[in-house]
Design a protein around this motif. Sequence first.
Motif, PDB file in Angstrom:
ATOM      1  N   TYR A   1       0.872  -1.115  -0.160  1.00 22.28           N
ATOM      2  CA  TYR A   1       0.065  -0.090   0.186  1.00 22.28           C
ATOM      3  C   TYR A   1       1.040   1.269   0.179  1.00 22.28           C
TER       4      TYR A   1
ATOM      5  N   TYR B   1       0.742   5.271   0.995  1.00 20.77           N
ATOM      6  CA  TYR B   1      -0.277   6.320   1.676  1.00 20.77           C
ATOM      7  C   TYR B   1       0.497   7.501   1.735  1.00 20.77           C
TER       8      TYR B   1
ATOM      9  N   ARG C   1       1.015  11.682   3.830  1.00 23.67           N
ATOM     10  CA  ARG C   1       0.383  12.660   4.492  1.00 23.67           C
ATOM     11  C   ARG C   1       0.808  14.026   4.171  1.00 23.67           C
TER      12      ARG C   1
ATOM     13  N   GLU D   1      -4.533  14.384   7.519  1.00 21.23           N
ATOM     14  CA  GLU D   1      -4.525  12.999   8.036  1.00 21.23           C
ATOM     15  C   GLU D   1      -3.741  12.077   6.975  1.00 21.23           C
ATOM     16  N   ILE D   2      -3.083  11.026   7.338  1.00 25.76           N
ATOM     17  CA  ILE D   2      -2.568  10.018   6.415  1.00 25.76           C
ATOM     18  C   ILE D   2      -3.782   9.593   5.512  1.00 25.76           C
TER      19      ILE D   2
ATOM     20  N   PHE E   1      -4.867   7.126   2.275  1.00 25.17           N
ATOM     21  CA  PHE E   1      -4.702   5.854   1.149  1.00 25.17           C
ATOM     22  C   PHE E   1      -4.614   6.545  -0.466  1.00 25.17           C
TER      23      PHE E   1
ATOM     24  N   HIS F   1      -3.346   0.249  -3.722  1.00 25.83           N
ATOM     25  CA  HIS F   1      -3.006  -0.987  -3.207  1.00 25.83           C
ATOM     26  C   HIS F   1      -2.571  -1.907  -4.296  1.00 25.83           C
TER      27      HIS F   1
ATOM     28  N   PHE G   1       4.078   7.411   2.741  1.00 24.67           N
ATOM     29  CA  PHE G   1       4.503   5.880   3.724  1.00 24.67           C
ATOM     30  C   PHE G   1       4.010   4.754   2.737  1.00 24.67           C
TER      31      PHE G   1
ATOM     32  N   ASN H   1      -5.986  -5.084   6.735  1.00 20.15           N
ATOM     33  CA  ASN H   1      -5.375  -3.884   7.141  1.00 20.15           C
ATOM     34  C   ASN H   1      -4.624  -4.033   8.520  1.00 20.15           C
TER      35      ASN H   1
ATOM     36  N   ALA I   1      -0.979  -4.794   8.547  1.00 19.70           N
ATOM     37  CA  ALA I   1      -0.309  -3.860   7.683  1.00 19.70           C
ATOM     38  C   ALA I   1       1.033  -3.261   8.600  1.00 19.70           C
TER      39      ALA I   1
ATOM     40  N   PHE J   1       4.011  -0.465   8.390  1.00 18.48           N
ATOM     41  CA  PHE J   1       4.550   0.567   7.734  1.00 18.48           C
ATOM     42  C   PHE J   1       6.034   0.718   7.741  1.00 18.48           C
ATOM     43  N   GLY J   2       6.486   1.580   6.770  1.00 15.40           N
ATOM     44  CA  GLY J   2       7.903   1.945   6.551  1.00 15.40           C
ATOM     45  C   GLY J   2       7.982   3.260   7.203  1.00 15.40           C
ATOM     46  N   GLN J   3       9.394   3.698   7.226  1.00 14.23           N
ATOM     47  CA  GLN J   3       9.382   5.123   7.672  1.00 14.23           C
ATOM     48  C   GLN J   3       8.911   6.206   7.295  1.00 14.23           C
TER      49      GLN J   3
ATOM     50  N   ARG K   1       9.932  11.732   3.215  1.00 16.90           N
ATOM     51  CA  ARG K   1       9.622  13.049   3.249  1.00 16.90           C
ATOM     52  C   ARG K   1       9.912  13.695   2.028  1.00 16.90           C
TER      53      ARG K   1
END
Lengths: 111, 115
Positions: free
Chosen positions: B33, B35, B37, B42-43, B45, B48, B91, B101, B104, B106-108, B111
Amino acid sequence: QKEVEQDPGPLSVPEGAIVSLNCTYSNSAFQYFMWYRQYSRKGPELLMYTYSSGNKEDGRFTAQVDKSSKYISLFIRDSQPSDSATYLCAMTPYNNNDMRFGAGTRLTVKP
Amino acid sequence: EAGVTQFPSHSVIEKGQTVTLRCDPISGHDNLYWYRRVMGKEIKFLLHFVKESKQDESGMPNNRFLAERTGGTYSTLKVQPAELEDSGVYFCASSPETGLNTEAFFGQGTRLTVV
């Protein structure tokens, strides 16, 4: 109106306090409810999830879901400075992969 | 076991340039996925993948964004040409075959700053 509402804070509490974090939502189709913790410059980390209504406890953390009120909560008991992070609620309809996130609440636990 | 890794961690580009973000999911995770921000929001989607196929790309903002997952392993997200409003944290997350989900990871994040 946003689908998921979450007070961004910031929230500051003393060490040992009980912390209550909350989200409200508008979409009655949501079935899975998650809480993520995100430290600065890191990705979200899944803390807990619940399916439909009810409570779930894991150590110092308790997640509650009240579908009738469209309200979810995360409680942290005996809060520690290491709990300082941003807490994100997220939710998704059954078998749907499009998670809807709240804005996140920034929590600081002071020693 | 290695988690989800994203490259680069930070990218600064000028408006109109092209940027490619990369995500390496956890080995064996079929679901991937994206995503993002943006500042003050907010984060949200984006899309996918199930293996190499796009399962849902309803969150992609416009045709300046192109995501690929060749061979069902790593994925790239290209922004061409980048605009100022594309700035934010991107992300990537992956989950096992179940696709729920709730699992799920997440990666870091990457930016992205467009100036």
